[in-house]
Design an enzyme around this catalytic site. Structure first.
Site, mmCIF file in Angstrom:
data_model
loop_
_atom_site.group_PDB
_atom_site.id
_atom_site.type_symbol
_atom_site.label_atom_id
_atom_site.label_comp_id
_atom_site.label_asym_id
_atom_site.label_seq_id
_atom_site.Cartn_x
_atom_site.Cartn_y
_atom_site.Cartn_z
ATOM 1 N N SER A 1 0.503 -1.149 -0.138
ATOM 2 C CA SER A 1 -0.042 0.122 0.429
ATOM 3 C C SER A 1 1.027 0.759 0.239
ATOM 4 C CB SER A 1 -0.590 0.209 1.153
ATOM 5 O OG SER A 1 -1.654 0.822 0.703
ATOM 6 N N GLU A 2 0.961 1.898 -0.900
ATOM 7 C CA GLU A 2 1.757 3.381 -1.724
ATOM 8 C C GLU A 2 1.505 3.569 0.406
ATOM 9 O OE1 GLU A 2 -0.496 2.320 -3.328
ATOM 10 O OE2 GLU A 2 -1.700 4.684 -4.396
#
Lengths: 231, 217, 231, 217
Positions: free
Chosen positions: D46-47
């Protein structure tokens, strides 16, 4: 997703003549002892080693130097090794000296997909030779480029089966940053635990960077300068 | 009387302000830590990855995983933080360290410093010195004023440079000098050392204004 | 070395019209609620806010937008705010959109003394307009420059009296990197402990980056999208 | 029959290999996680700063400090790691994520993608999409083949680009396409959809070699 290898020989499998390796550690602190020792028992030669230092005569990268397995060192300080000096003066060994922070940042850049960046270190010195110079905010900077390696070999305190790593104290040094910049990153650890046992808020090297991990053995952890307080 | 190494360190310790983050180089600079007054809170940075160096360990507390940039075993203080080399030099390069104290072979009147390489001798490397001098907010050099009678406080450095226009102050065995746009400004003399002796030992342009006080310890 | 301030008003003392602020958080997660609320009660205006997002209408930076205290936003995504849209369309508000990774790296560069660097993100898009383009290893890159701020305002989970900070889970996001790039960095924390209580191997933000720290109050921690598994 | 969103996600899940690190964009890509076979071990990035996204939380496990890039509450798996945004995108930019799956408005036969901005509509921003598409080793786009009868599989994108020459594969509601040097190579048809229907819905150059199989689920 099986990253845990049986032993150090499985870990270093695939390292071949003339490859570029990153080897963690600062002096003898935090070096991947098992992997270096195993490499010294192979016939692999012509290596380019990116490592802040070059070990001492009979320990650390000194073992590979003694065997003439290293063709080139990219380092910031290489002063503790007589065999190193001999090979350098005789022309057998090539050395590229980088300012320590530039070396660390070039490695980070290699891991972070940044091909080049500007730093002030080395401007006006021989480090600047052949490099692009540019002024930003009235200060002169050099353009430095990223470093990557075929293999990065790091030593951690604790690791889990997914390759997450935690380093202890100043044994972190170049290990964390080098782990990001190897096409294949090998981690040897003092303690290997199942995934889920390390605090996810305290991971230094997320497992994505580590392809192979194993529990090292018989750590000598030699100290270059024992200094104590008489109390 | 010229100062000994410990006295140079002691004099430099006076330059440190409460709350400073300080990087001490190898040699005389390391000794500075011994002279910081107890009411001055200072946090020492070690470029191999520690903020908060403590005293040398007692015998039973020696830990191979805990060393300073000189590769000596150390301890850490309460409130210390460890980090890797890229973050350590991000801290240094970003100008977050208030004061860097390091040794030198030569300093020029423009503030250039030569400290890492002597032609004809084995090159050991610059380590973190080039990073430190190019980025520190304030740089104080600890050095001998002369070497075998030759001044090391020069118009131009003769040895390969570590950095340009970066040194702010120099504490030698005989004087305290400030690097200004016009040359070395003499601030203090070592006890018993005359202004004339300092003039004779200094090749670079020396600025002498008014009475020059002796150093106080 | 006294970094602990009495309250949020002492913490934000010195923030003035037209300054550049970095404000941590991703969406509403990990935002410095106390500091934003306190700023919204001042008359300070003309702010340039560097923040990944712009809050929602009645929370986070939305509070400052509503008061027209913000002149310019540097962000990567600003989609959750009707007042924002109104001000943007009317020309009251200036917006500079950066790719999220470029934004994070520009802030890191600001804190790390790197004035410029090259990234592939945005090449061939409108983000590239006016930027230097250069090829490295056969791939096109843009030169991006560092971002700094007069004040960086971050929110941490735990902090100590020397300014060391630890963030929780994904509430870290932009906080850690922003803490490095403020001339003055203000940290508000959920738990403030004496120096020595945090594990020195697990510090996210070393205290050197933090000039002021205080324990925040009444955290609402609003959630934008509660999604649950029915089980 | 054209696929629904869940079926597109289900087909994309077949592209994921054991051991892959995968970044899933908002929308259809998020649904892909529901269709990864249990014998395929995948770690989701998840960035906003997490490696190891877990399922949505049960009611009592909701934590405001634990969200994905779509700002939804999530959990994390055993062996997860959290980090800040600069390190998250260093990971992405450095090419360490094996596969990125994201949505798009348009894709061109050169692999260009437009996914963030529609002239005349409020600009929300590109978020992390430009970073992801410029650096991922492998990019698969999940999208509708057409919009109101207009093809979105184009010779050239008409909307502002997110990235150039980056998309490797496209799974639409009617086809699986590979982006090649010579154009879109048709790999599979949705069950019951004819090659002719796909030809009629595709503006960019379509390469059809031999029999085109139906997708299998």
């Amino acid at each position: 997703m099986n990253k845990v290898v049986k032993n150090v020989y499985e870990a270093i499998d695939g390292i071949a003549d003339n490859m570029t390796l990153m080897v963690g550690g600062f002096g003898l602190c935090g070096i991947p002892e098992n992997s270096i020792l195993a490499l010294s028992k192979t016939k692999i030669k012509g290596l380019c080693c990116i490592s802040n230092n070059a070990g001492v005569d009979d320990f650390g990268l000194g073992l590979l130097l003694k065997n003439k397995q290293i063709r080139k060192m990219i380092s910031s300080y290489v002063g503790e090794n007589a065999e190193f000096e001999r090979q350098l003066l005789s022309g057998e060994l090539e050395v590229e000296l980088n300012p320590q922070g530039t070396l660390a940042e070039r490695i980070r850049a290699g891991g972070a997909g940044i091909p080049a960046f500007f730093v002030p270190a080395g401007y006006g010195t021989e480090v600047a030779e052949g490099k692009e110079v540019r002024e930003f905010d009235g200060k002169m900077h050099l353009m430095e480029t990223a470093l990557k390696a075929d293999f990065a070999i790091v030593k951690a305190w604790k690791g889990d089966t997914l390759g997450n790593l935690i380093y202890k104290y100043t044994a972190n040094n170049f290990n964390e940053v080098m782990a990001t910049a190897g096409k294949i990153t090998i981690a040897e650890v003092e303690e290997l635990v199942p995934a889920g046992e390390l605090d996810p808020n305290s991971i230094h090297t997320p497992g994505i960077y580590v392809q192979r991990i194993f529990k090292g053995e018989n750590y000598e952890k030699r100290i270059e300068q024992i200094t104590i307080k008489l109390s | 009387m010229a100062l000994d190494k410990n006295q140079i360190a002691q004099r430099i310790a006076q330059e440190i302000k409460d709350g400073d983050y300080v990087n001490l180089g190898i040699g005389i600079p390391t000794l500075v830590a011994n002279y910081i007054p107890s009411n001055v809170n200072v946090i020492l940075q070690s470029e191999n990855g520690l903020l908060g160096i403590g005293p040398f360990p007692t015998d039973d507390k020696v830990d191979a995983d805990l060393i300073n940039a000189g590769k000596q075993t150390i301890t850490y203080v309460k409130g210390a933080a460890f980090f890797d080399s890229s973050r350590s030099f991000a801290m240094i390069r970003g100008g977050h360290v208030d004061l860097t104290i390091l040794g030198a072979f030569e300093v020029s009147e423009k503030g250039d410093i030569a400290s890492w390489k002597v032609p004809g001798k084995m090159v050991k490397g610059m380590g973190g010195a080039m990073d430190l001098v190019s980025s520190a907010k304030n740089i104080i050099v600890a050095m001998q004023h002369t070497n075998k009678g030759q001044s090391k406080i020069l118009k131009n450095c003769t040895l390969p440079l570590t950095g340009v226009s970066c040194v702010k102050k120099i504490v030698t065995d005989i004087a305290v000098l400030e690097v200004t746009e016009n040359g070395f400004k003499l601030l203090e003399r070592a006890p018993g050392v005359t202004v004339e002796e300092i003039i004779n030992s200094t090749e670079g342009k020396l600025i002498i204004e008014g009475e020059i006080p002796e150093m106080k310890f």
